[in-house]
Write a protein that holds these residues in place. Structure first.
Motif, PDB file in Angstrom:
ATOM      1  N   GLY A 147       0.820  -1.201   0.000  1.00 46.06           N
ATOM      2  CA  GLY A 147       0.000   0.000   0.000  1.00 46.06           C
ATOM      3  C   GLY A 147       0.854   1.252   0.000  1.00 46.06           C
ATOM      4  O   GLY A 147       1.876   1.332   0.684  1.00 46.06           O
ATOM      5  N   ASP A 148       0.461   2.241  -0.781  1.00 42.76           N
ATOM      6  CA  ASP A 148       1.205   3.503  -0.841  1.00 42.76           C
ATOM      7  C   ASP A 148       1.195   4.209   0.509  1.00 42.76           C
ATOM      8  O   ASP A 148       0.178   4.235   1.204  1.00 42.76           O
ATOM      9  N   ILE A 149       2.336   4.765   0.843  1.00 35.65           N
ATOM     10  CA  ILE A 149       2.447   5.666   1.983  1.00 35.65           C
ATOM     11  C   ILE A 149       3.272   6.864   1.517  1.00 35.65           C
ATOM     12  O   ILE A 149       4.038   6.776   0.557  1.00 35.65           O
ATOM     13  N   GLU A 150       3.091   7.977   2.186  1.00 36.82           N
ATOM     14  CA  GLU A 150       3.859   9.168   1.840  1.00 36.82           C
ATOM     15  C   GLU A 150       5.185   9.121   2.582  1.00 36.82           C
ATOM     16  O   GLU A 150       5.226   8.928   3.796  1.00 36.82           O
ATOM     17  N   VAL A 151       6.272   9.268   1.821  1.00 37.18           N
ATOM     18  CA  VAL A 151       7.624   9.154   2.376  1.00 37.18           C
ATOM     19  C   VAL A 151       8.410  10.407   2.025  1.00 37.18           C
ATOM     20  O   VAL A 151       8.348  10.894   0.897  1.00 37.18           O
ATOM     21  N   ASN A 152       9.153  10.912   3.007  1.00 35.83           N
ATOM     22  CA  ASN A 152      10.057  12.025   2.756  1.00 35.83           C
ATOM     23  C   ASN A 152      11.304  11.460   2.090  1.00 35.83           C
ATOM     24  O   ASN A 152      12.136  10.833   2.732  1.00 35.83           O
ATOM     25  N   ALA A 153      11.387  11.650   0.783  1.00 36.10           N
ATOM     26  CA  ALA A 153      12.522  11.142   0.007  1.00 36.10           C
ATOM     27  C   ALA A 153      13.419  12.317  -0.355  1.00 36.10           C
ATOM     28  O   ALA A 153      13.215  12.979  -1.367  1.00 36.10           O
ATOM     29  N   PHE A 154      14.360  12.596   0.523  1.00 38.03           N
ATOM     30  CA  PHE A 154      15.341  13.658   0.303  1.00 38.03           C
ATOM     31  C   PHE A 154      14.674  15.011   0.107  1.00 38.03           C
ATOM     32  O   PHE A 154      15.025  15.768  -0.791  1.00 38.03           O
ATOM     33  N   GLY A 155      13.666  15.281   0.941  1.00 41.25           N
ATOM     34  CA  GLY A 155      13.010  16.581   0.936  1.00 41.25           C
ATOM     35  C   GLY A 155      11.701  16.629   0.163  1.00 41.25           C
ATOM     36  O   GLY A 155      10.941  17.580   0.299  1.00 41.25           O
ATOM     37  N   ASP A 156      11.422  15.640  -0.631  1.00 40.72           N
ATOM     38  CA  ASP A 156      10.163  15.577  -1.375  1.00 40.72           C
ATOM     39  C   ASP A 156       9.260  14.531  -0.751  1.00 40.72           C
ATOM     40  O   ASP A 156       9.692  13.417  -0.468  1.00 40.72           O
TER      41      ASP A 156
END
Length: 156
Positions: free
Chosen positions: A96-105
């Motif tokens: 399931g999709d989750i929102e992840v902080n990927a290097f500021g995004d």
């Protein structure tokens, strides 16, 4: 496979002593083996933190590594945390999709994608480890996947 390759790497380093970990390796792209291997393991920590919604750990957040024992303890702690997190997820959570902080995004990823990326990230640095070892006159090479398969099947 990564654990097999890690064992092969440690088997190359251990007989040569702890000094090999921190010995400068000009031309390798890394200051020393400890820096590369610490980075590899730190990536697991960074992404597990991101999957828990915590601020990203600094890239240089790996503890200073001076000995093989320190490296092994760090790797064991972080890999166990990775395995525990993976085991804690249901299939629905894993995919399931989750929102992840990927290097500021803030981006939507599944934990499966992030965990897969982390494992592939380690595999990608095996070439760096080979270069570092070569810079120290050790021409062994991290084995191909087929050697892992051979070990699993009991081939000599």
């Amino acid at each position: 496979y990564n654990e097999f390759a890690w064992r092969q790497i440690m088997d190359e380093i251990a007989p040569r002593g702890d000094a090999l970990l921190t010995a400068p390796a000009p031309g390798s792209g890394w200051p020393a083996l400890a820096d590369c291997l610490g980075h590899v393991i730190m990536a697991y920590e960074v992404w597990i933190e991101a999957l828990h919604g915590k601020p990203r750990v600094a890239e240089d957040g790996a503890p200073p590594i001076k000995t093989l024992g320190e490296l092994e303890r760090f790797a064991s702690r972080v890999r166990n945390r990775f395995r525990d997190y993976l085991a804690s997820l249901s299939d629905e959570q894993l995919f399931g999709d989750i929102e992840v902080n990927a290097f500021g995004d803030l981006l939507a990823y599944t934990p499966a994608e992030i965990l897969g990326n982390t494992v592939l990230h380690e595999r990608g640095h095996h070439g760096d480890v080979n270069t570092l070892l070569y810079q120290h006159g050790i021409d062994s090479g991290v084995p191909d996947y087929r050697f892992f398969v051979n070990e699993k099947r009991g081939y000599e």
